[in-house]
Design an enzyme around this catalytic site. Structure first.
Site, mmCIF file in Angstrom:
data_model
loop_
_atom_site.group_PDB
_atom_site.id
_atom_site.type_symbol
_atom_site.label_atom_id
_atom_site.label_comp_id
_atom_site.label_asym_id
_atom_site.label_seq_id
_atom_site.Cartn_x
_atom_site.Cartn_y
_atom_site.Cartn_z
ATOM 1 N N LYS A 1 -11.662 63.896 -30.898
ATOM 2 C CA LYS A 1 -10.075 64.808 -31.504
ATOM 3 C C LYS A 1 -10.838 64.976 -32.565
ATOM 4 C CE LYS A 1 -7.545 63.383 -28.988
ATOM 5 N NZ LYS A 1 -6.490 62.796 -28.938
ATOM 6 N N HIS B 1 -16.442 45.914 -48.263
ATOM 7 C CA HIS B 1 -16.994 46.650 -47.569
ATOM 8 C C HIS B 1 -16.998 47.475 -48.309
ATOM 9 C CE1 HIS B 1 -16.684 44.636 -43.295
ATOM 10 N NE2 HIS B 1 -15.771 43.347 -43.891
ATOM 11 N N CYS C 1 -20.036 41.058 -45.794
ATOM 12 C CA CYS C 1 -18.733 39.744 -45.652
ATOM 13 C C CYS C 1 -19.798 38.844 -45.004
ATOM 14 C CB CYS C 1 -17.629 40.435 -44.765
ATOM 15 S SG CYS C 1 -16.173 40.199 -44.607
ATOM 16 N N LYS D 1 -17.103 74.813 -15.690
ATOM 17 C CA LYS D 1 -16.124 74.726 -14.939
ATOM 18 C C LYS D 1 -14.675 74.629 -15.800
ATOM 19 C CE LYS D 1 -17.860 74.493 -11.224
ATOM 20 N NZ LYS D 1 -16.823 75.854 -10.164
ATOM 21 N N THR D 2 -13.948 75.568 -15.839
ATOM 22 C CA THR D 2 -12.496 75.416 -16.510
ATOM 23 C C THR D 2 -11.408 74.599 -16.060
ATOM 24 O OG1 THR D 2 -11.831 77.023 -15.752
ATOM 25 C CG2 THR D 2 -12.849 78.176 -17.270
ATOM 26 N N LYS D 3 -11.391 74.300 -14.564
ATOM 27 C CA LYS D 3 -10.529 73.376 -13.656
ATOM 28 C C LYS D 3 -9.678 72.910 -14.681
ATOM 29 C CE LYS D 3 -9.307 74.854 -10.565
ATOM 30 N NZ LYS D 3 -8.434 76.737 -9.952
ATOM 31 N N ILE E 1 -13.018 63.742 -35.473
ATOM 32 C CA ILE E 1 -14.243 65.431 -35.326
ATOM 33 C C ILE E 1 -13.488 66.220 -36.062
ATOM 34 C CG2 ILE E 1 -16.354 65.889 -35.392
ATOM 35 C CD1 ILE E 1 -16.541 63.245 -36.099
ATOM 36 N N GLY F 1 -22.121 38.512 -43.199
ATOM 37 C CA GLY F 1 -23.567 38.621 -43.627
ATOM 38 C C GLY F 1 -23.623 37.885 -45.311
ATOM 39 N N GLU G 1 -19.109 49.682 -47.151
ATOM 40 C CA GLU G 1 -19.292 51.115 -45.715
ATOM 41 C C GLU G 1 -18.070 51.496 -46.111
ATOM 42 O OE1 GLU G 1 -19.019 47.974 -45.130
ATOM 43 O OE2 GLU G 1 -18.219 47.398 -43.713
ATOM 44 N N THR H 1 -9.777 71.804 -17.901
ATOM 45 C CA THR H 1 -9.286 72.903 -18.954
ATOM 46 C C THR H 1 -7.896 73.574 -18.243
ATOM 47 O OG1 THR H 1 -10.960 72.936 -20.478
ATOM 48 C CG2 THR H 1 -8.966 74.034 -20.661
#
Ligand code: GLN
Length: 534
Positions: free
Chosen positions: A18, A508, A382, A189-191, A20, A384, A510, A193
């Site tokens: 969700k 951090h 950190c 299969k759509t069920k 993404i 590390g 990243e 959903t």
């Protein structure tokens, strides 16, 4: 134009991506020139995920203003290149906390305080908060959890009420589901959903668009069938097929017409999105010139999401260096002098991960010694970085019991120690040193060369620090403190100038890496890995 609100809910199963989808839609709208932000509402009772361990919740992401948040905010920042804030992640805990505090102050004197309307009113207030700033054209709100969960009900009730309070052109709802392929039956299969949309509609929320996660193409017939059974307009059922990279998803969603449908529904007039930079990134990601092998030494090797931002920063840094970064997760708990050669052989670089607590620390120290002695590029983040300081203290200064007091409170050489204000802090929630702080870089250092500037700002999440009392001892064996906080003098970066590439950062980096702006230390580290290969 009035601020437009888009709600993204999910059904059938968790982990469908969700975050993404929300981030991809945000990227598309932003690329059309709109001012967009994304917020996440999480149904758990913790005030924030800062007190959850990675087994429960994956990585804890930290914003510029020091909020400990859900890792989806990392996707929002990376996809959109924006900064989120404390207001972008709301939990049930925060909502109840506000309401209960108000009750004690007497804000509801004489009244019974209830989920409806008091909790739902507070949810609505927070859902509209960023919109009310006037800074945004579009607010995307991702609702955590899965429709049908008891915890999500007040959030859906809030959306239901907002649907009636706002004009149809100002609010819409997108529902993400899974369409499983049953190999034995040879069918999609759509069920599930249908059932998931039923649950959403029982809560009074009607989806305007259904996005189906699927492994296989959805035919026009199956899409039409779902549109009929799920009460949405034909054409408003689209697929999100498994993609080779998460950064491909915005391109796929545009091809499915998601942003066009959204603009139509919300009466937004905006040009077609400019996805040039993203497409350029994707084409480089697809065609690396070489591969570098990087060891990621940490204790959460089996958890896909534990080091999310680090892994993404490697993807960005790889593209910037025209190479694929193959990340090898090495379990620090089972790493010692007896097996280290075998486990780290063939690695072009070693990153020692952040973390908390004693488990796996000696393995991290062993990995750092290996990198230092063998001249393998090293990057510590950190914990590390802190363990790099401990390693140098033990091996180069000869203080065999040197430690962080987190590891050994009784050590005679506490080279990493609790920060002064932390010594008076007992509560654990939101009390670390959090968020962005300035750091001055020493001219001529590796750090200054990497950043190409002398003042940077990076994000933090820690309680312990380099013990400044030992600074001159460390300098005498060649460890340089190349980054310091300009106000407090706290050591934020250490490096070994004699080594080809050895850097540890207390912050951090990243968290701030994006495809379009790869983080400088990651980029330089991957370059060093690539060079060491030659
Ligand atoms: N546990 C260490 C501290 O609190 C490191 C934290 C981290 O790696 N994020 O200082």
């Amino acid at each position: 134009m009035a601020t437009k609100y888009i709600f993204v809910t999910g059904g059938v199963a968790s982990s469908l991506g969700k975050g993404i989808i929300a981030a991809s839609l945000g990227k598309l709208l932003l690329s059309r020139g709109l001012r967009v932000t994304i917020q996440k509402f999480d149904p758990y009772i913790n005030i924030d995920p800062g007190t959850l361990n990675p087994y429960e919740h994956g990585e804890c992401y930290v914003t510029e203003d020091g909020a400990e948040t859900d890792l989806d905010l990392g996707h929002y920042e990376r996809f959109l290149g924006i900064h989120t804030s404390k207001a972008n992640n709301v939990t049930t805990g925060k909502v109840y906390d506000t309401v209960i505090k108000k009750e004690r102050e007497g804000a509801y004197l004489g009244k019974t305080v209830q989920i409806v309307p008091h909790i739902t009113d507070e949810i609505k207030r927070r859902m509209l908060l960023l919109g009310n700033t006037g800074d945004y054209d579009v607010i995307i709100t991702e609702v955590g959890g899965t429709v049908g969960d008891m915890e999500s009900q007040p959030f859906l009730e809030a959306i239901r009420q907002l649907q009636w309070e706002m004009s149809e052109e100002d609010l819409m709802c997108i529902h993400l589901t899974l369409v499983p392929y049953l190999a034995a039956a040879g069918e999609l299969k759509t069920k599930p959903t249908q059932h998931s949309v039923q649950a959403l509609q029982q809560a009074g929320v009607h989806p305007d668009i259904i996005v189906c996660r699927t492994e296989k193409e959805l035919s026009p017939e199956i899409r039409l069938k779902m549109a009929h059974f799920c009460n949405v307009r034909p054409g408003r059922v689209i697929q999100s097929i498994d993609a080779w990279s998460i950064y491909q998803v915005p391109v796929n969603m545009h091809a499915e017409g998601l942003d066009t449908m959204v603009c139509e529904h919300l009466a937004i007039e905006a040009p077609e999105p400019d996805l040039g930079a993203l497409k350029d990134f994707l084409s480089k990601l697809k065609t690396p010139e070489t591969t570098v092998n990087v060891a990621l030494v940490g204790k959460y090797v089996e958890l896909q999401d534990a080091y999310k931002s680090i892994e993404e920063a490697f993807v960005h840094a790889g593209v910037a260096n025209r190479c694929k970064v193959a990340v090898h997760r090495i379990h620090s708990e089972f790493l010692d002098e007896s097996n280290i050669d075998a486990k780290l052989e063939g690695m072009d670089g070693i990153l020692v991960a952040p973390g908390f607590g004693q488990r796996g620390l000696e393995g991290k120290i062993a990995a750092i010694r290996y990198a230092r002695e063998k001249g393998v590029p090293f990057f510590g983040i950190c914990l590390g970085m802190q363990m790099a300081v401990v390693e140098v203290a033990r091996d180069l200064l000869g203080w065999s019991d040197a430690a962080s007091t987190e590891l050994d409170p009784a050590t005679t050489h506490p080279v990493i120690d609790l920060m002064e204000d932390q010594k008076r802090t007992t509560a654990k929630g939101g009390t670390m040193r959090l968020g962005a702080y300035e750091c001055s870089l020493e001219p001529g250092s590796l750090a200054a060369e990497i950043y190409g500037t002398e003042l940077i700002k990076e994000r933090h999440r820690h309680r312990y620090e380099f013990n400044g009392q030992y600074l001159s001892d460390f300098e005498s064996v060649g460890l340089r403190a190349s980054g310091r906080n300009p106000q407090t003098g706290l050591v934020e970066i250490v490096e070994l100038p004699e080594h080809p590439f050895f850097i540890g950062v207390q912050f951090h980096p990243e968290y701030k890496s994006t495809p379009e702006h790869p983080q400088p230390v990651f980029r330089a580290f991957i370059k060093a890995c690539k060079d060491s290969k030659k």
